[in-house]
Design a protein around this motif. Structure first.
Motif, PDB file in Angstrom:
ATOM      1  N   THR A  24       0.438  -1.422   0.119  1.00  0.00           N
ATOM      2  CA  THR A  24       0.054  -0.088   0.224  1.00  0.00           C
ATOM      3  C   THR A  24       0.965   0.844   0.122  1.00  0.00           C
ATOM      4  N   THR A  25       1.210   1.994   1.184  1.00  0.00           N
ATOM      5  CA  THR A  25       2.255   3.113   1.188  1.00  0.00           C
ATOM      6  C   THR A  25       3.495   2.662   1.469  1.00  0.00           C
ATOM      7  N   ASN A  26       3.617   1.934   1.095  1.00  0.00           N
ATOM      8  CA  ASN A  26       5.003   1.181   1.162  1.00  0.00           C
ATOM      9  C   ASN A  26       5.860   1.553  -0.169  1.00  0.00           C
ATOM     10  N   GLN A  27       7.744   2.364   1.030  1.00  0.00           N
ATOM     11  CA  GLN A  27       8.679   3.073  -0.343  1.00  0.00           C
ATOM     12  C   GLN A  27       9.241   2.207  -1.307  1.00  0.00           C
ATOM     13  N   LEU A  28       9.202   2.723  -2.495  1.00  0.00           N
ATOM     14  CA  LEU A  28       9.304   2.359  -3.428  1.00  0.00           C
ATOM     15  C   LEU A  28      10.412   1.178  -3.450  1.00  0.00           C
ATOM     16  N   SER A  29      11.850   1.597  -2.919  1.00  0.00           N
ATOM     17  CA  SER A  29      13.217   0.932  -2.530  1.00  0.00           C
ATOM     18  C   SER A  29      12.731   0.293  -1.889  1.00  0.00           C
ATOM     19  N   GLU A  30      11.754  -0.124  -1.000  1.00  0.00           N
ATOM     20  CA  GLU A  30      11.455  -2.098  -0.627  1.00  0.00           C
ATOM     21  C   GLU A  30      11.002  -2.692  -1.719  1.00  0.00           C
ATOM     22  N   ILE A  31       9.553  -1.819  -1.978  1.00  0.00           N
ATOM     23  CA  ILE A  31       9.414  -2.865  -2.695  1.00  0.00           C
ATOM     24  C   ILE A  31      10.673  -3.142  -3.882  1.00  0.00           C
ATOM     25  N   LEU A  32      11.329  -2.721  -4.929  1.00  0.00           N
ATOM     26  CA  LEU A  32      12.079  -2.712  -5.546  1.00  0.00           C
ATOM     27  C   LEU A  32      12.938  -3.493  -4.971  1.00  0.00           C
ATOM     28  N   ALA A  33      13.208  -3.505  -3.664  1.00  0.00           N
ATOM     29  CA  ALA A  33      14.368  -4.635  -3.371  1.00  0.00           C
ATOM     30  C   ALA A  33      14.370  -5.943  -2.660  1.00  0.00           C
ATOM     31  N   LEU A  34      12.640  -6.504  -2.970  1.00  0.00           N
ATOM     32  CA  LEU A  34      11.467  -7.288  -2.820  1.00  0.00           C
ATOM     33  C   LEU A  34      12.526  -8.254  -4.299  1.00  0.00           C
ATOM     34  N   VAL A  35      11.880  -7.158  -5.368  1.00  0.00           N
ATOM     35  CA  VAL A  35      11.975  -7.657  -6.361  1.00  0.00           C
ATOM     36  C   VAL A  35      12.976  -8.527  -7.076  1.00  0.00           C
ATOM     37  N   GLN A  36      13.760  -7.250  -6.934  1.00  0.00           N
ATOM     38  CA  GLN A  36      15.614  -7.146  -7.217  1.00  0.00           C
ATOM     39  C   GLN A  36      16.353  -8.677  -6.674  1.00  0.00           C
TER      40      GLN A  36
END
Length: 136
Positions: free
Chosen positions: A61-73
């Protein structure tokens, strides 16, 4: 073709169950304030135990983009399920990074209608086809 996603995995026992059921996808919740929210470390552990035929989705939801991308990367998740407003800048950033996503756009203010959204567009080619979800 109907596809199945089981959401809210939190424990190794959940992974055992979904490995037996073999849904198309599972969801791990990273959204702040949600009862089923898990940490990156827990998600990594669960992902390593998951049958590789099951697609891993992170719910945000409101998570930082950096957190989201880290999980993908780090290959913990493969798809981002983002609950956001239409003008959320994270959507363009995820598109630019070619991250597979399921985006839910809020269609009414949260104060008026709680949890009212429309699922739009999972546009990443997968062997089993294309997902199109509607949640109301």
């Amino acid at each position: 073709m109907t596809q199945i996603k089981i959401c809210g995995l939190m424990r190794p026992a959940d992974v055992v169950m979904v490995n037996q059921a073999l849904p198309d996808a599972i969801g791990m919740v990273f959204a702040p304030g949600r009862r089923r929210r898990i940490t990156m470390a827990t998600a990594r552990q669960l992902s390593q135990q998951l049958d590789p035929r099951i697609r891993r989705v992170g719910v945000f939801t409101t998570n930082q983009l950096s957190e989201i991308l880290a999980l993908v990367q780090q290959h913990i998740i493969q798809v981002v399920q983002l609950h956001a407003t239409v003008d959320d800048p994270r959507i363009a950033s995820l598109m630019a990074a070619h991250v597979p996503r399921i985006t839910y756009y809020w269609i009414m203010p949260v104060q008026v209608v709680d949890r009212c959204w429309i699922g739009i567009n999972y546009n990443h080619s997968v062997p089993s086809g294309r997902l199109s979800w509607l949640v109301v």
